[in-house]
Write a protein that holds these residues in place. Structure first.
Motif, PDB file in Angstrom:
ATOM      1  N   ASP A  28       0.854  -1.270   0.095  1.00 50.62           N
ATOM      2  CA  ASP A  28      -0.028  -0.093   0.132  1.00 50.62           C
ATOM      3  C   ASP A  28       0.797   1.308  -0.048  1.00 50.62           C
ATOM      4  N   VAL A  29       1.994   1.141   0.803  1.00 54.38           N
ATOM      5  CA  VAL A  29       2.496   2.513   0.888  1.00 54.38           C
ATOM      6  C   VAL A  29       3.650   2.791  -0.280  1.00 54.38           C
ATOM      7  N   LEU A  30       4.334   1.609  -0.693  1.00 52.67           N
ATOM      8  CA  LEU A  30       5.475   1.546  -1.798  1.00 52.67           C
ATOM      9  C   LEU A  30       5.008   1.247  -2.946  1.00 52.67           C
ATOM     10  N   GLY A  31       3.786   0.594  -2.951  1.00 52.66           N
ATOM     11  CA  GLY A  31       3.384   0.137  -4.366  1.00 52.66           C
ATOM     12  C   GLY A  31       4.103  -1.394  -4.670  1.00 52.66           C
ATOM     13  N   TRP A  32       4.673  -1.937  -3.587  1.00 49.67           N
ATOM     14  CA  TRP A  32       5.085  -3.254  -3.844  1.00 49.67           C
ATOM     15  C   TRP A  32       4.123  -4.328  -4.262  1.00 49.67           C
ATOM     16  N   THR A  33       4.629  -5.280  -5.472  1.00 51.99           N
ATOM     17  CA  THR A  33       4.038  -6.631  -5.562  1.00 51.99           C
ATOM     18  C   THR A  33       5.237  -7.642  -4.788  1.00 51.99           C
ATOM     19  N   PHE A  34       4.630  -8.859  -4.780  1.00 51.61           N
ATOM     20  CA  PHE A  34       5.453  -9.699  -4.217  1.00 51.61           C
ATOM     21  C   PHE A  34       5.551 -11.120  -5.039  1.00 51.61           C
ATOM     22  N   GLY A  35       6.714 -11.610  -5.027  1.00 54.42           N
ATOM     23  CA  GLY A  35       6.952 -12.936  -5.728  1.00 54.42           C
ATOM     24  C   GLY A  35       6.535 -14.113  -4.965  1.00 54.42           C
TER      25      GLY A  35
END
Length: 265
Positions: A28-35
């Motif tokens: 939410d804060v940094l726009g990360w997605t995860f593997g």
């Protein structure tokens, strides 16, 4: 990105007892997605920004539960040799160099002033695939109560030169490789509670500092400092909901003149 010169910050990760909570927060804060979590390596999970690897999160190993914290890794062509230098210069090797499959070799250490950092000898995993872009690593600083120890240690272990900021109000030093600044060192003042140990503060780049702070605090983060304008960008320091300290910076929003620096190498 290619293998980085020795001493360059090349990777960051953090242990979280609630990994799913951390993924939700930083997504939410940094726009990360995860593997996918890598069960072979303790459910180590890479984070991506715009499809590029920028960090990782991992649950604690049994017996390592405790305060969450970001760990910054410095590049090394030979982790075993760097571990020996760390010991010989008064640092402590917390985890001996360990090969992580064909990804590379890692070690964990503590400088004589108490700040924990990592060492990474790249294999197929060379480190950050993006730096300075929104959502990616931007900068880091060693926050220490004993700057004399850190100031002697880091240039002895890594090929750093050092410049001291010309500002009587702030004790700040920059370590560089060649002409490239790679790491800051800030003296911790009495503003820091005495129970807060020396640590490495990792900055992540954002599109808008104030908006990132608003999203973070809405999700349970604690604002520690800022947002504040500077010649380097508008930045703020936070603790995430699990207690890990980090900072956000909008490097486009610069204000003021760059401070003078004195070579102290």
């Amino acid at each position: 990105m290619a293998v980085q010169p020795e001493g360059t910050p090349c990777w960051a990760d953090a242990m979280f007892s609630d990994v799913e909570g951390a993924k939700s927060f930083y997504g939410d804060v940094l726009g990360w997605t995860f593997g996918e979590a890598s069960s072979e390596y303790g459910n180590y999970t890479q984070a991506f920004s715009n499809g590029k690897a920028v960090a990782a999160v991992v649950p604690p190993m049994p017996g390592q539960e405790g305060q969450s914290a970001w760990c910054l890794y410095l590049a090394s062509p030979d982790a075993a040799a760097t571990a020996e230098k760390i010991r010989s210069e008064g640092g402590e090797v917390l985890m001996e160099p360990m090969q992580v499959g064909d990804f590379g070799t890692m070690a964990l250490a503590r400088d004589p002033g108490g700040a924990v950092f990592g060492v990474w000898q790249a294999g197929v995993h060379e480190g950050f695939e993006s730096v300075g872009e929104p959502g990616a690593y931007a900068w880091a600083e060693v926050f220490t109560r004993d700057p004399d120890k850190s100031d002697g240690f880091f240039p002895a272990v890594f090929p750093f030169t050092a410049q001291q900021m010309q500002d009587d109000a702030v004790d700040f030093r920059v370590f560089s490789i060649g002409k490239n600044p790679v790491l800051g060192r800030m003296r911790m003042t009495d503003d820091f509670p005495p129970e807060v140990p020396s640590y490495v503060n990792v900055y992540f780049s954002v599109e808008n500092c104030d908006e990132a702070v608003a999203r973070a605090t809405e999700r349970g983060a604690v604002l520690r400092f800022g947002p504040m304008d500077s010649p380097f960008g508008r930045f703020a320091a936070l603790s995430d909901p699990q207690g890990a300290a980090f900072s956000v910076i909008d490097m486009k929003a610069t204000q003021g003149e760059m401070p003078g620096m004195t070579d102290v190498s």
